[in-house]
Design an enzyme around this catalytic site. Structure first.
Site, PDB file in Angstrom:
ATOM      1  NE  ARG A  25     -34.040  47.778  46.808  1.00 36.77           N
ATOM      2  CZ  ARG A  25     -34.945  46.902  46.371  1.00 36.77           C
ATOM      3  NH1 ARG A  25     -35.598  46.155  47.223  1.00 36.77           N
ATOM      4  NH2 ARG A  25     -35.210  46.778  45.080  1.00 36.77           N
ATOM      5  NE  ARG A  29     -39.054  52.462  51.326  1.00 37.84           N
ATOM      6  CZ  ARG A  29     -40.044  52.040  50.559  1.00 37.84           C
ATOM      7  NH1 ARG A  29     -41.264  52.531  50.729  1.00 37.84           N
ATOM      8  NH2 ARG A  29     -39.832  51.140  49.624  1.00 37.84           N
ATOM      9  NE  ARG A  38     -38.656  58.687  50.456  1.00 40.51           N
ATOM     10  CZ  ARG A  38     -38.829  57.654  49.644  1.00 40.51           C
ATOM     11  NH1 ARG A  38     -38.073  56.589  49.775  1.00 40.51           N
ATOM     12  NH2 ARG A  38     -39.746  57.668  48.711  1.00 40.51           N
ATOM     13  CG  ASP A  75     -32.891  55.269  41.280  1.00 46.91           C
ATOM     14  OD1 ASP A  75     -33.212  55.287  40.075  1.00 46.91           O
ATOM     15  OD2 ASP A  75     -33.440  54.532  42.105  1.00 46.91           O
ATOM     16  CE1 TYR A 151     -37.960  50.001  36.558  1.00 49.04           C
ATOM     17  CE2 TYR A 151     -35.622  49.444  36.472  1.00 49.04           C
ATOM     18  CZ  TYR A 151     -36.852  49.383  37.116  1.00 49.04           C
ATOM     19  OH  TYR A 151     -36.973  48.708  38.298  1.00 49.04           O
TER      20      TYR A 151
END
Length: 342
Positions: A25, A29, A38, A75, A151
């Site tokens: 990551r 952010r 973004r 992703d 998922y």
């Protein structure tokens, strides 16, 4: 010819002048520069599907943090979407699937993808490679079949994934059918990434730790093995978070590198994974500490792993509220460390 090939040489088991470092990551952010892109893009999925935005944020950590590798911004859930199961990224909740897999009829509505539905990732890889200009290796990635299965059956993130695990007990035949479809799609997808130019592949089995050892052997590692056996032209890394019990089994895979989370003891892992280069495994929360503690604990980790066969990383991804300066301190500490100098 790569200007900095430390990561690749280490992944192949070669000796290097220092330990390479990158962060899960790292394009995220924690960087204000990422947040600006973004906002301009309109959202996370919009960034993933736009090669220009994806390439830009992929390269940001290389120039801003000084890491030894880039990892393509994407992703793991692009694979279920390519198979016919689209997802949304809901603010403060994470991924969400309107439709899930529970029955044979649900399975009949999805398909094995040849990777063509995910061409935007290959396009982003090609653009990133061009813009990196051979500075550092580019890592491609995919979710491990069990994690994607979790998922696709659960429909969203979960602490227990009890709905997904229920299917393993109540309809194992259906579970294996879905896992095989995911595996076949993932192999095709990874091969498109390799063809587009990635130098190394990482498989993320993010929810490995919710399975028992017996379930992991049946419903996860056998499918990971199919993938690692199929990818032969670039080094591969398997990161199975929480699967401390599977380290001896992971050692038998044909992957080059095994990622460790922060709960996995380094000395024990070096024994159980004697055939593998190890990656990790600082606790991401270490980066909330004061600077002296970050340096001391990072240097201890490097000492414990030793001078070869180690790629420095965290035991999981960066948390979004970490300070950029402390993330960079971790990277700089790894880059400055020389074994035998302390």
């Amino acid at each position: 010819m790569l200007k900095n090939d430390l990561l690749l040489r280490t992944a192949r088991g070669e000796s290097t002048e220092r330990t390479p470092v990158w962060l899960m990551r790292q394009a995220g952010r924690v960087l204000p520069e990422y947040r600006a892109v973004r906002m301009n893009a309109g959202g996370f999925i919009e960034m993933v599907k736009n090669p220009e935005f994806a390439a830009e944020v992929t390269i940001q950590p290389v120039t801003i943090l000084g890491v030894d590798a880039a990892i393509i911004f994407s992703d793991i859930l692009v694979v279920p979407e390519a198979m016919g199961l689209p997802y949304k990224m809901v603010e403060a909740m994470g991924p969400w699937f309107e439709h899930t897999i529970a029955t044979e009829a649900d399975l009949a509505r999805i398909h094995v993808s040849d990777g063509s539905e995910i061409k935007y990732v290959a396009d982003a890889i090609a653009l990133t490679k061009k813009n990196l200009d051979h500075a550092v290796p580019l890592i491609g990635f995919a979710g491990a079949p069990w994690t994607l299965f979790a998922y696709m059956v659960e429909g969203k993130g979960s602490k227990t994934f009890s709905k997904a695990k229920q299917l393993l007990y109540t309809n194992p035949t259906l579970a294996h059918q879905l896992l095989q479809m995911i595996t076949d799609t993932t192999i095709a997808y990874i091969k498109t990434q390799v063809a587009a130019g990635v130098n190394l592949i990482q498989l993320f089995d993010s929810w490995a730790g919710v399975l028992s050892p017996m379930q992991y052997n049946e419903f996860s590692i056998e499918y990971i093995k199919q993938i690692t056996d199929a990818i032969t032209t670039v080094p591969t890394t398997v990161f199975a978070k929480g699967a401390f019990f599977a380290r001896a089994s992971l050692n038998k895979l044909s992957c080059n590198v095994v990622g460790l989370d922060w709960n996995m003891d380094i000395a024990e892992s070096k024994v159980l994974l004697a055939n593998k280069v190890l990656q990790g495994n600082a606790d991401p929360c270490l980066l909330y500490a004061d600077e002296a503690t970050i340096v001391q604990q990072t240097e201890k980790m490097l000492h414990d792993f030793g001078p070869s066969g180690h790629i420095a990383n965290l035991g999981h991804g960066l948390y979004p509220d970490l300070e950029k300066s402390k993330v960079k301190l971790f990277v700089d500490t790894v880059k400055a460390y020389r074994h035998g100098s302390k």
